[in-house]
Scaffold this active site. Structure first.
Site, PDB file in Angstrom:
ATOM      1  N   GLU A  61      45.321  74.683  65.826  1.00 17.91           N
ATOM      2  CA  GLU A  61      45.165  76.106  66.153  1.00 17.91           C
ATOM      3  C   GLU A  61      43.757  76.460  66.620  1.00 17.91           C
ATOM      4  O   GLU A  61      43.525  77.567  67.111  1.00 17.91           O
ATOM      5  CB  GLU A  61      45.542  76.970  64.936  1.00 17.91           C
ATOM      6  CG  GLU A  61      44.467  77.151  63.881  1.00 17.91           C
ATOM      7  CD  GLU A  61      44.288  75.992  62.924  1.00 17.91           C
ATOM      8  OE1 GLU A  61      43.704  76.199  61.846  1.00 17.91           O
ATOM      9  OE2 GLU A  61      44.729  74.861  63.249  1.00 17.91           O
ATOM     10  N   HIS A  67      42.859  70.450  63.384  1.00 18.17           N
ATOM     11  CA  HIS A  67      43.242  71.861  63.503  1.00 18.17           C
ATOM     12  C   HIS A  67      43.841  72.132  64.883  1.00 18.17           C
ATOM     13  O   HIS A  67      43.110  72.451  65.826  1.00 18.17           O
ATOM     14  CB  HIS A  67      42.020  72.761  63.299  1.00 18.17           C
ATOM     15  CG  HIS A  67      41.615  72.937  61.878  1.00 18.17           C
ATOM     16  ND1 HIS A  67      42.122  73.929  61.067  1.00 18.17           N
ATOM     17  CD2 HIS A  67      40.740  72.242  61.111  1.00 18.17           C
ATOM     18  CE1 HIS A  67      41.576  73.849  59.864  1.00 18.17           C
ATOM     19  NE2 HIS A  67      40.742  72.830  59.861  1.00 18.17           N
ATOM     20  N   CYS A  87      45.096  70.595  57.844  1.00 20.57           N
ATOM     21  CA  CYS A  87      43.862  70.367  57.091  1.00 20.57           C
ATOM     22  C   CYS A  87      44.148  70.453  55.579  1.00 20.57           C
ATOM     23  O   CYS A  87      44.746  69.536  55.024  1.00 20.57           O
ATOM     24  CB  CYS A  87      42.780  71.341  57.549  1.00 20.57           C
ATOM     25  SG  CYS A  87      41.102  70.862  57.019  1.00 20.57           S
TER      26      CYS A  87
END
Length: 245
Positions: free
Chosen positions: A192, A190, A100
């Site tokens: 994660e 993202h 990001c």
């Protein structure tokens, strides 16, 4: 720095904090470390947003740059200092992976252009579409041509650095992933984020979404798991360890 038994650790550059309502789940480095399958002692964190110094890059297997609520175009001193460090690390052959804000910061550091996405905010579980040449990329090979990923951002990479290859896009963003040379990657999504993280972010942006004419409940209901996106982060860890032995 003495390398541990598993080899050199990874450096995580912390460029921001999660939205306040999600901080009970930990920091971005914690989320990334867990998603990447890294043990606590396999990662070193430098909170550059708060002024931590940047260590020499040669002591690390690779570098992962987190997301942030900041904007690359604000040119904060800590951000520009980090960009210079990332530029030097990239040219030194250090494996880099930006998420990001990190994706945008690496692009900026290497001469690309970052700015507000003309289509506005992209948020929720998005449909990622891979370009055909992603099938020969070390991190994307063998993945489906389309798969879900979690995203929340206002700015995007509007022009990639010279020498970069765009690997993925979404309906709102033409550069959701790129590779520069053979060892630097940026992803706008993202990897994660779990579905819990994504729904938490949607909830935190209820008012902003309403002002933009979108219903947060509908965005939240459309959130799904994104296991292929997470695989990309784990592949970076494996790849970096291979090339930095």
């Amino acid at each position: 720095m003495n390398a541990p038994a598993f080899g050199h650790p990874f450096l995580i550059l912390e460029t921001g904090q999660p939205v306040a309502s999600m901080r009970r789940h930990g920091t971005f480095p914690h989320w990334i470390r867990v998603a990447a399958g890294l043990a606590r002692d396999e990662a070193v964190v430098a909170n550059v947003e708060r002024g931590d110094s940047l260590p020499p890059s040669e002591g690390f297997a690779g570098v992962i740059v987190t997301g942030s609520g900041a904007m690359v175009t604000d040119r904060h001193a800590w951000s520009e200092r980090s960009a210079q460090w990332l530029r030097d690390a990239a040219h030194a052959g250090v494996p880099l992976f930006g998420i990001c804000y990190g994706h945008q910061l690496i692009a900026h550091a290497l001469g690309g252009e970052v700015g507000y996405n003309p289509t506005g905010r992209e948020m929720g579980t998005i449909d990622l579409e891979l370009h055909s040449h992603a099938q020969v990329d070390p991190l994307f090979t063998g993945l489906p041509a389309q798969f879900p990923a979690q995203a929340t951002h206002l700015q995007s990479v509007l022009r990639t650095p010279d020498g970069a290859t765009v690997l993925a896009r979404s309906p709102q963003d033409g550069c959701h992933a790129f590779r520069w040379r053979e060892h630097v990657w940026g992803v706008q999504f993202h990897p994660e984020f779990s579905s819990t993280h994504m729904r938490g972010y949607v909830h935190a942006r209820v008012d902003a979404l309403a002002k933009e004419g979108r219903c947060a409940k509908q965005v939240s209901r459309a959130v799904t798991a994104a296991p292929h996106a997470r695989r990309i982060l784990r592949r970076f860890v494996r790849h970096a360890r291979t090339v930095r032995r």
